[in-house]
Design an enzyme around this catalytic site. Sequence first.
Site, PDB file in Angstrom:
ATOM      1  N   SER A  89       0.862  -1.186   0.000  1.00  0.00           N
ATOM      2  CA  SER A  89       0.000   0.000   0.000  1.00  0.00           C
ATOM      3  C   SER A  89       0.891   1.226   0.000  1.00  0.00           C
ATOM      4  CB  SER A  89      -0.874  -0.007   1.263  1.00  0.00           C
ATOM      5  OG  SER A  89      -1.477   1.241   1.506  1.00  0.00           O
ATOM      6  N   TYR A  97      -1.971  -1.144  10.658  1.00  0.00           N
ATOM      7  CA  TYR A  97      -2.016  -1.240   9.203  1.00  0.00           C
ATOM      8  C   TYR A  97      -0.733  -0.674   8.590  1.00  0.00           C
ATOM      9  CZ  TYR A  97      -3.764  -0.817   4.426  1.00  0.00           C
ATOM     10  OH  TYR A  97      -3.925  -0.932   3.066  1.00  0.00           O
TER      11      TYR A  97
END
Length: 252
Positions: A143, A156
Amino acid sequence: MTIRLDDRVAIVTGAASGIGASAAVAIAAAGAHVVLADIAGCEDTERAIKNVGGDSLTIRTDVSRADDVKSLVARTIAAYGRLDHAFNNAGTEGRAEHEIHEADEEAWDQALAVNLKGVWLAMKYQVPAMLDSGGGSIVNGASVAAMVAFDKNGSYVAGKHAILGLTKTAALEYADRGVRVNAVCPGVVRTPFIERFTGNVPEVEARYTEIIPLGRMAEPEEVAKAVVWLLSDESSYVTGHGLVIDGGLVAR
């Protein structure tokens, strides 16, 4: 340039929806047999693959469980006789409502079990199968959170940063044995993942897109094209790379 993966065998984790589903369809359209792995049903992905004339097999898999991942690879070999490619895309956003000092330990462990341990387990069992098949290529789903931080979602961000480090390490370890390992680092992509944050409310979506130089969210198919390229022989000199696909977000 038309990229072909004819008669190759690929595993895609997190294949039920979003980027994973789009990548699975794109890989199948390029000629590969695709094994779909997810904790959810992959019926929609199966239908989409059938519509492009592709072949798929679904194996229910929890990527945080070693026995599930080991079985996934073993059943892939049993069905197709080899493993050439993998897109390790399964992930979770975790809980994005707390600062680090207020984060819940159970939620932290759960997020990293999927986002980080799941990628490690996938490679742990995929790499030997690829070595037995004469080599292969892996793409791990990271990401832009592997490049920059976002507040109130430490698990995350930590997991995605770690995926990039794990990708680079694996690339070095297997470079001389014919296995390439890369990662994709998408920005804001129009998927159920993002919809859980925006609620499909235009005003909320606008807050996400206004920080993107290209002025819009990506479509999952745009990320899927990059995945297919990284898996294919067209990227034969690329390994250990985190490919950012973010509309210019981290260039700011």
